[in-house]
Design a protein around this motif. Structure first.
Motif, PDB file in Angstrom:
ATOM      1  N   MET A   1     -15.963 -56.704  30.393  1.00  0.00           N
ATOM      2  CA  MET A   1     -16.967 -57.721  30.730  1.00  0.00           C
ATOM      3  C   MET A   1     -16.431 -59.132  30.538  1.00  0.00           C
ATOM      4  SD  MET A   1     -19.779 -56.782  32.010  1.00  0.00           S
ATOM      5  CE  MET A   1     -19.509 -55.252  32.827  1.00  0.00           C
ATOM      6  N   HIS A   2     -15.123 -59.210  30.298  1.00  0.00           N
ATOM      7  CA  HIS A   2     -14.440 -60.481  30.166  1.00  0.00           C
ATOM      8  C   HIS A   2     -14.644 -61.310  31.442  1.00  0.00           C
ATOM      9  CE1 HIS A   2     -11.668 -63.300  28.680  1.00  0.00           C
ATOM     10  NE2 HIS A   2     -10.597 -62.894  29.306  1.00  0.00           N
ATOM     11  N   GLU A   3     -14.555 -60.627  32.591  1.00  0.00           N
ATOM     12  CA  GLU A   3     -14.680 -61.299  33.878  1.00  0.00           C
ATOM     13  C   GLU A   3     -16.035 -61.981  34.028  1.00  0.00           C
ATOM     14  OE1 GLU A   3     -13.341 -58.314  33.561  1.00  0.00           O
ATOM     15  OE2 GLU A   3     -11.383 -58.403  34.539  1.00  0.00           O
ATOM     16  N   LEU A   4     -17.093 -61.341  33.522  1.00  0.00           N
ATOM     17  CA  LEU A   4     -18.431 -61.911  33.649  1.00  0.00           C
ATOM     18  C   LEU A   4     -18.519 -63.267  32.953  1.00  0.00           C
ATOM     19  CD1 LEU A   4     -21.417 -61.961  34.377  1.00  0.00           C
ATOM     20  CD2 LEU A   4     -21.869 -60.443  32.457  1.00  0.00           C
ATOM     21  N   SER A   5     -18.010 -63.360  31.712  1.00  0.00           N
ATOM     22  CA  SER A   5     -18.117 -64.618  30.988  1.00  0.00           C
ATOM     23  C   SER A   5     -17.264 -65.710  31.642  1.00  0.00           C
ATOM     24  CB  SER A   5     -17.775 -64.452  29.508  1.00  0.00           C
ATOM     25  OG  SER A   5     -16.491 -63.910  29.378  1.00  0.00           O
ATOM     26  N   VAL A   6     -16.106 -65.322  32.183  1.00  0.00           N
ATOM     27  CA  VAL A   6     -15.264 -66.298  32.880  1.00  0.00           C
ATOM     28  C   VAL A   6     -15.957 -66.774  34.160  1.00  0.00           C
ATOM     29  CG1 VAL A   6     -13.047 -66.648  34.060  1.00  0.00           C
ATOM     30  CG2 VAL A   6     -13.119 -65.396  31.910  1.00  0.00           C
ATOM     31  N   ALA A   7     -16.559 -65.829  34.892  1.00  0.00           N
ATOM     32  CA  ALA A   7     -17.265 -66.163  36.131  1.00  0.00           C
ATOM     33  C   ALA A   7     -18.441 -67.100  35.844  1.00  0.00           C
ATOM     34  CB  ALA A   7     -17.752 -64.889  36.825  1.00  0.00           C
ATOM     35  N   GLN A   8     -19.161 -66.844  34.749  1.00  0.00           N
ATOM     36  CA  GLN A   8     -20.291 -67.704  34.384  1.00  0.00           C
ATOM     37  C   GLN A   8     -19.813 -69.119  34.095  1.00  0.00           C
ATOM     38  OE1 GLN A   8     -21.739 -65.268  31.173  1.00  0.00           O
ATOM     39  NE2 GLN A   8     -23.556 -64.662  32.310  1.00  0.00           N
ATOM     40  N   GLU A   9     -18.676 -69.208  33.419  1.00  0.00           N
ATOM     41  CA  GLU A   9     -18.098 -70.503  33.068  1.00  0.00           C
ATOM     42  C   GLU A   9     -17.677 -71.264  34.339  1.00  0.00           C
ATOM     43  OE1 GLU A   9     -18.019 -71.737  30.027  1.00  0.00           O
ATOM     44  OE2 GLU A   9     -17.143 -73.589  30.851  1.00  0.00           O
ATOM     45  N   ILE A  10     -17.042 -70.550  35.274  1.00  0.00           N
ATOM     46  CA  ILE A  10     -16.631 -71.178  36.542  1.00  0.00           C
ATOM     47  C   ILE A  10     -17.869 -71.660  37.306  1.00  0.00           C
ATOM     48  CG2 ILE A  10     -15.540 -70.780  38.809  1.00  0.00           C
ATOM     49  CD1 ILE A  10     -13.734 -68.692  37.414  1.00  0.00           C
ATOM     50  N   ALA A  11     -18.884 -70.797  37.391  1.00  0.00           N
ATOM     51  CA  ALA A  11     -20.105 -71.142  38.132  1.00  0.00           C
ATOM     52  C   ALA A  11     -20.766 -72.376  37.521  1.00  0.00           C
ATOM     53  CB  ALA A  11     -21.073 -69.958  38.126  1.00  0.00           C
ATOM     54  N   ARG A  12     -20.872 -72.387  36.187  1.00  0.00           N
ATOM     55  CA  ARG A  12     -21.464 -73.533  35.495  1.00  0.00           C
ATOM     56  C   ARG A  12     -20.709 -74.815  35.826  1.00  0.00           C
ATOM     57  NH1 ARG A  12     -23.021 -70.698  30.831  1.00  0.00           N
ATOM     58  NH2 ARG A  12     -20.865 -70.616  30.147  1.00  0.00           N
ATOM     59  N   THR A  13     -19.379 -74.736  35.770  1.00  0.00           N
ATOM     60  CA  THR A  13     -18.553 -75.919  35.984  1.00  0.00           C
ATOM     61  C   THR A  13     -18.675 -76.443  37.419  1.00  0.00           C
ATOM     62  OG1 THR A  13     -17.017 -75.069  34.342  1.00  0.00           O
ATOM     63  CG2 THR A  13     -16.201 -76.851  35.742  1.00  0.00           C
ATOM     64  N   GLY A 113       0.441 -69.112  32.982  1.00  0.00           N
ATOM     65  CA  GLY A 113       0.032 -67.735  33.245  1.00  0.00           C
ATOM     66  C   GLY A 113      -1.057 -67.250  32.309  1.00  0.00           C
ATOM     67  N   ARG A 114      -1.465 -68.145  31.384  1.00  0.00           N
ATOM     68  CA  ARG A 114      -2.451 -67.735  30.395  1.00  0.00           C
ATOM     69  C   ARG A 114      -3.831 -68.318  30.700  1.00  0.00           C
ATOM     70  NH1 ARG A 114      -0.533 -69.271  24.545  1.00  0.00           N
ATOM     71  NH2 ARG A 114      -0.311 -71.135  25.796  1.00  0.00           N
ATOM     72  N   ASP A 115      -3.895 -69.156  31.749  1.00  0.00           N
ATOM     73  CA  ASP A 115      -5.135 -69.867  32.005  1.00  0.00           C
ATOM     74  C   ASP A 115      -5.836 -69.418  33.273  1.00  0.00           C
ATOM     75  OD1 ASP A 115      -4.524 -71.685  29.835  1.00  0.00           O
ATOM     76  OD2 ASP A 115      -3.022 -72.509  31.201  1.00  0.00           O
ATOM     77  N   CYS A 116      -7.096 -69.690  33.290  1.00  0.00           N
ATOM     78  CA  CYS A 116      -7.891 -69.504  34.488  1.00  0.00           C
ATOM     79  C   CYS A 116      -8.455 -70.886  34.799  1.00  0.00           C
ATOM     80  CB  CYS A 116      -9.003 -68.498  34.203  1.00  0.00           C
ATOM     81  SG  CYS A 116     -10.048 -68.207  35.612  1.00  0.00           S
ATOM     82  N   LEU A 117      -7.996 -71.477  35.901  1.00  0.00           N
ATOM     83  CA  LEU A 117      -8.346 -72.859  36.198  1.00  0.00           C
ATOM     84  C   LEU A 117      -9.039 -73.001  37.542  1.00  0.00           C
ATOM     85  CD1 LEU A 117      -4.882 -74.498  35.429  1.00  0.00           C
ATOM     86  CD2 LEU A 117      -6.908 -74.667  33.983  1.00  0.00           C
ATOM     87  N   ILE A 118     -10.009 -73.880  37.596  1.00  0.00           N
ATOM     88  CA  ILE A 118     -10.600 -74.205  38.887  1.00  0.00           C
ATOM     89  C   ILE A 118      -9.697 -75.258  39.505  1.00  0.00           C
ATOM     90  CG2 ILE A 118     -12.610 -75.162  40.087  1.00  0.00           C
ATOM     91  CD1 ILE A 118     -14.200 -74.275  37.511  1.00  0.00           C
ATOM     92  N   ARG A 119      -9.029 -74.902  40.602  1.00  0.00           N
ATOM     93  CA  ARG A 119      -8.036 -75.784  41.186  1.00  0.00           C
ATOM     94  C   ARG A 119      -8.688 -76.789  42.127  1.00  0.00           C
ATOM     95  NH1 ARG A 119      -4.382 -77.915  39.253  1.00  0.00           N
ATOM     96  NH2 ARG A 119      -3.221 -76.100  38.555  1.00  0.00           N
ATOM     97  N   ARG A 120      -9.716 -76.355  42.824  1.00  0.00           N
ATOM     98  CA  ARG A 120     -10.288 -77.168  43.874  1.00  0.00           C
ATOM     99  C   ARG A 120     -11.712 -76.733  44.196  1.00  0.00           C
ATOM    100  NH1 ARG A 120      -7.600 -78.274  49.711  1.00  0.00           N
ATOM    101  NH2 ARG A 120      -9.321 -79.632  50.169  1.00  0.00           N
TER     102      ARG A 120
END
Ligand SMILES: [Zn+2]
Length: 125
Positions: A1-13, A113-120
Motif C-alpha cells: 500500500m506504499h503506492e497509495l500513500s505516494v499517489a495521495q501525496e502526488i495528487a495533493r501536490t 534513484g531513491r526519489d519519486c518526483l513530480i517533474r512536470r
C-alpha cells in the motif's frame, strides 16, 4: 500500500499547484520514479487515477518515467549505475545491489534513484 500513500501525496501536490495558479484543469502530470523506491508503476497509476477522480485532475494524462539508480563509491570513486542481482531465480526476481560494481565496496552513496518526483504538471487555465 506504499503506492497509495505516494499517489495521495502526488495528487495533493498537483491539486495545490493547480489551485495556486487558478487552473481550470490538469492536462498532464509527469512523475519520475526512482527504481530504488520499489514502487510499482502500474499500481501508482491506478491509485493516482483514483485519487484524482472527481477533481480537476480527473482524466489528465499520467506519464511515469523510471529512473535508474546511480551510486558514488567512497572507496574507489566510481560513479554510475549499479548491478542487479537475481535473488530468486525461480521467480526471476531481480533486486539492485548496493555494492560498487568496480571494487565491490558497500561504502556507496546513492546519488539518484531513491526519489519519486513530480517533474512536470500541465494545466489548462
Ligand atoms: Zn568502488
Amino acid at each position: 500500500m506504499h503506492e497509495l500513500s505516494v499517489a495521495q501525496e502526488i495528487a495533493r501536490t498537483v491539486l495545490r499547484i493547480a489551485s495556486e495558479k487558478g487552473a481550470k484543469g490538469i492536462t498532464r502530470i509527469e512523475v519520475e520514479v526512482g527504481k530504488l523506491t520499489f514502487l510499482g508503476i502500474d499500481q501508482l497509476r491506478f491509485w493516482l487515477e483514483a485519487c484524482l477522480e472527481g477533481t480537476i485532475g480527473a482524466g489528465s494524462k499520467l506519464v511515469f518515467r523510471e529512473i535508474d539508480p546511480v551510486v558514488r563509491c567512497r572507496t574507489c570513486g566510481y560513479e554510475g549505475g549499479i548491478k542487479e542481482v537475481e535473488v530468486d531465480p525461480a521467480l526471476h526476481l531481480m533486486l539492485p545491489s548496493l555494492e560498487c560494481p568496480t571494487c565491490g565496496s558497500t561504502d556507496v552513496e546513492i546519488v539518484s534513484g531513491r526519489d519519486c518526483l513530480i517533474r512536470r504538471v500541465e494545466l489548462s487555465i
